[in-house]
Write an enzyme that holds these catalytic residues in place. Structure first.
Site, short mmCIF file in Angstrom:
data_model
loop_
_atom_site.label_atom_id
_atom_site.label_comp_id
_atom_site.label_asym_id
_atom_site.label_seq_id
_atom_site.Cartn_x
_atom_site.Cartn_y
_atom_site.Cartn_z
N ASP A 437 0.87 -1.18 0.00
CA ASP A 437 0.00 0.00 0.00
C ASP A 437 0.90 1.22 0.00
O ASP A 437 1.68 1.42 0.93
CB ASP A 437 -0.89 -0.03 1.25
CG ASP A 437 -1.49 1.32 1.60
OD1 ASP A 437 -1.68 2.14 0.68
OD2 ASP A 437 -1.77 1.55 2.79
N GLU A 455 -3.70 4.22 -2.48
CA GLU A 455 -4.10 3.84 -1.12
C GLU A 455 -5.59 4.04 -0.90
O GLU A 455 -6.28 3.16 -0.36
CB GLU A 455 -3.31 4.63 -0.08
CG GLU A 455 -3.76 4.31 1.34
CD GLU A 455 -2.85 4.89 2.41
OE1 GLU A 455 -2.61 6.11 2.38
OE2 GLU A 455 -2.39 4.12 3.28
N GLU A 456 -6.10 5.19 -1.31
CA GLU A 456 -7.52 5.48 -1.07
C GLU A 456 -8.43 4.51 -1.82
O GLU A 456 -9.44 4.06 -1.29
CB GLU A 456 -7.83 6.92 -1.47
CG GLU A 456 -7.22 7.97 -0.56
CD GLU A 456 -5.83 8.40 -0.97
OE1 GLU A 456 -5.30 9.36 -0.41
OE2 GLU A 456 -5.25 7.75 -1.88
#
Length: 658
Positions: A437, A455-456
């Site tokens: 990540d 990541e989001e």
């Protein structure tokens, strides 16, 4: 031996306030790769005494403009004591980069305003990303360089050897469930909450998540808040079950429960304008009722508050998917106390806010389309757990690399690891490998705001990962967080501003003996380089190398076959990382850890070819870890003249040590 100090000052205007960012880097001139500590790299972010909550990358405010109900720092009517503040300040470590909430290191929108003293980016280095949003969903054509992916060891083929839960005697590992062993022949068996002495155990201090059901959660008027929350949620649940609930009822419930006013334009736009009548009706009459039930029963489902995974704690928490669902329902209703207050000196200044208030915030426009699409993904998860609650297990583990385990880089004779390089795969699609990540040091990055990159996106298609925002304090240079067993619920198309929820996703990943999906993710945060030239200095290269090795390392006590790591252009978006440098750093870390590397270049065929050309050259030269470190050490003085890959191809290994 003399030291040199470089001071870089960055100023930007954010919401008509001056944000001063001062980065002080102190490093020893000796050419030696070593652990970078807080005394080597320090960054301070100040905003008139308030912690910066949004990035100067995107001029978007995430503050709660309508917080009118209370004026005290905490909604339970208490002030943090001076002793607690002093204790926190004493234990704080300086961070390597300022907090960026709206867009993390892969954002395309990232712009950094270097001051007049910043060193210019040398013309030989790329200054813009080569991300192609037009072809972001291009199908995998199967082409690659290096070792076939099928030949790289993965945990689905060779599951890790695990002790039974009942045999774990680790005081740093908290189980919220009774000892559980997954039986593939009885897949519907559910983990049960673990109760000490048969009752809920209440904890209300800085080492545990402060749950809304605690008797110690007191309003400023001296009354317990949990009965208020229960009454409000019960009323909303009744409205939902009688098909009378409206958006205004959700708003009133959240504000009454939290004791604060919020802005809900993004949520309102989704429910009232974008959802079809059937979608809206199902959410309001069925899903919403289930969310109320999960939040109302958090004390029965969770049995006790989970511990916070604090800096340097090396703590682990294991819970069921149902327990995670209950905690996320609490986050939906913004029930977690004190988490909105992130001022310097406050209890949660070093934590993300897990409550959904900023995700619901959309401004006058109702929020950008990609934020709506993120909300669709999270609501799809709520829809799925309403249809059928998953019965798996997940683990969140914080790890700090001991200083005694830092390799002697300049002496390491570890050979280069196997490598697979390709352009058209996504990290989440490569099962069985440790998936990286590309994290913000505040885990989750801008997931609760407008961030919508690697990541989001991962956190909204796997919403159980949002639990890490509730648990994890900011990561330090020699720390990482492992997220094990989180299920994927959504598929998507696009990236960043083109991101869209696509459809339901059935996660077929097999489970280990604890009932966790064999999906291991590690949050690995990079430095944000406001001055691109800074990353070629030794202290910064050392820091990134330590971070990557911390994430890739397998403890010596583990005797299982070492599975591969799947990663890519880590920190090479808005954080301004150089792709060639980050590729070599991650190659060094994986080689030292003895793990194969799958490297995904995100549609960059040129990087596929050039990286493999360098890898082949190094392999033919029989290069080792110490040789790659030597390349970086010498390149620190040459980065203005030519790209790193060109330097390596023009320099023999033998010449490095002559």
């Amino acid at each position: 031996m003399s030291n040199s100090t470089a001071n870089v000052e960055q100023e930007s205007n954010k919401d008509h306030q001056d944000v001063n960012i001062t980065t002080t880097t102190t490093f020893n001139k000796k050419r030696c790769i070593g652990l970078v500590t807080s005394s080597n790299i320090e960054t301070e972010t100040k905003n008139q005494g308030k912690r910066t909550k949004s990035s100067d990358i995107v001029n978007t405010s995430t503050s709660d403009k309508n917080d009118e109900y209370i004026s005290s720092p905490y909604d339970d009517g208490t002030e943090e004591t001076t002793a607690n503040v002093d204790k926190k300040n004493k234990s704080r470590h300086e961070s390597s980069s300022p907090r960026i909430n709206n867009y993390d290191e892969d954002s395309l929108e990232g712009k950094f305003n270097e001051n007049e003293y910043s060193q210019e980016e040398p013309s030989s280095q790329h200054t813009t990303d080569s991300l192609d949003l037009v072809n972001v969903d291009e199908e995998d054509d199967g082409t690659f360089q290096g070792t076939p992916l099928s030949e790289i060891a993965n945990i689905c083929q060779h599951p890790p050897t695990l002790s039974d839960m009942k045999d774990i005697r680790d005081n740093n590992h908290t189980f919220l469930i009774k000892p559980f062993k997954y039986d593939p022949n009885s897949p519907d068996r559910e983990p049960e909450p673990f109760y000490e002495n048969g009752t809920y155990v209440d904890e209300w201090d800085q080492d545990y998540v402060r749950l809304p059901c605690s008797q110690s959660y007191i309003t400023k008027n001296g009354t317990q808040r949990w009965p208020i929350i229960q009454g409000s949620l019960t009323k909303l649940q009744h409205l939902s079950e009688t098909q009378m609930a409206a958006m205004e009822d959700i708003k009133e419930t959240i504000e009454e429960c939290a004791g604060r006013k919020y802005e809900f334009n993004c949520l309102e736009r989704l429910l009232n304008e974008i959802y079809s009548g059937d979608e809206r009706g199902h959410f309001m009459s069925t899903v919403l009722s289930n969310l109320c039930s999960l939040a109302l029963n958090v004390d029965k489902i969770c049995s006790r508050p989970p511990p916070l995974l604090r800096i340097g704690s090396n703590r682990t928490v294991t819970m069921s998917q149902k327990q995670a669902a209950s905690l996320l329902a609490c986050a939906f209703f913004c029930l977690f106390p004190r988490r909105f207050n992130q001022k310097i000196g406050s209890e949660y200044e070093n934590y993300p806010n897990p409550n959904f208030n900023t995700l619901f915030h959309g401004g006058r426009s109702g929020g950008p389309t990609w934020k709506i699409e993120k909300l669709k993904c999270v609501f799809h998860y709520f829809h799925r757990i309403t249809e059928k609650m998953p019965n798996g297990v997940m683990t969140f583990r914080r790890y700090q690399l001991p200083e005694s385990c830092v390799p002697k880089w300049t002496e390491s004779k570890e050979p280069l690891c196997e490598i697979h390089i390709t352009k058209n795969k996504s990290i989440e699609d490569v099962t069985g490998l440790l998936q990286v990540d590309f994290a913000n040091k505040y885990i989750g990055g801008g997931v609760m705001n407008e961030g919508c990159v690697q990541e989001e996106i991962r956190f909204v298609i796997c919403p159980e990962m949002l639990i890490s925002l509730l648990l994890c304090e900011v990561m330090k240079p020699n720390e990482c967080v492992f997220l094990i067993g989180c299920e994927r619920f959504s598929s998507y198309r696009g990236y960043s501003t083109s991101f869209e929820f696509r459809e339901n996703y059935i996660d077929q990943t097999p489970k280990d003996s604890w009932g966790r999906k064999l999906c291991h993710v590690v949050a690995m945060d990079a430095i944000a380089f406001y001055n691109r030239a800074t990353q070629f200095k030794l202290p910064q290269m050392k820091r990134e190398l330590i971070k990557a090795y911390t994430c890739f390392r397998i403890p010596a006590a583990v005797t299982d076959k070492k599975s591969g790591v799947v990663t890519g252009n880590w920190g090479c978006g808005a954080f301004n990382g150089n792709k060639q440098l980050k590729a070599i750093i991650q190659l060094i870390a994986a080689s030292q850890a003895g793990r194969p590397l799958a490297y995904l270049t995100f549609r960059d065929q040129k990087l596929v070819d050039s990286f493999y050309e360098v890898y082949e050259y190094l392999s033919n030269e029989k290069a080792t870890v110490k040789d790659l470190c030597a390349y970086l050490q010498y390149y620190a003085d040459l980065y203005k003249k030519l790209p790193l890959f060109d330097y390596i191809l023009q320099t023999s290994v033998a010449s490095l040590h002559s």
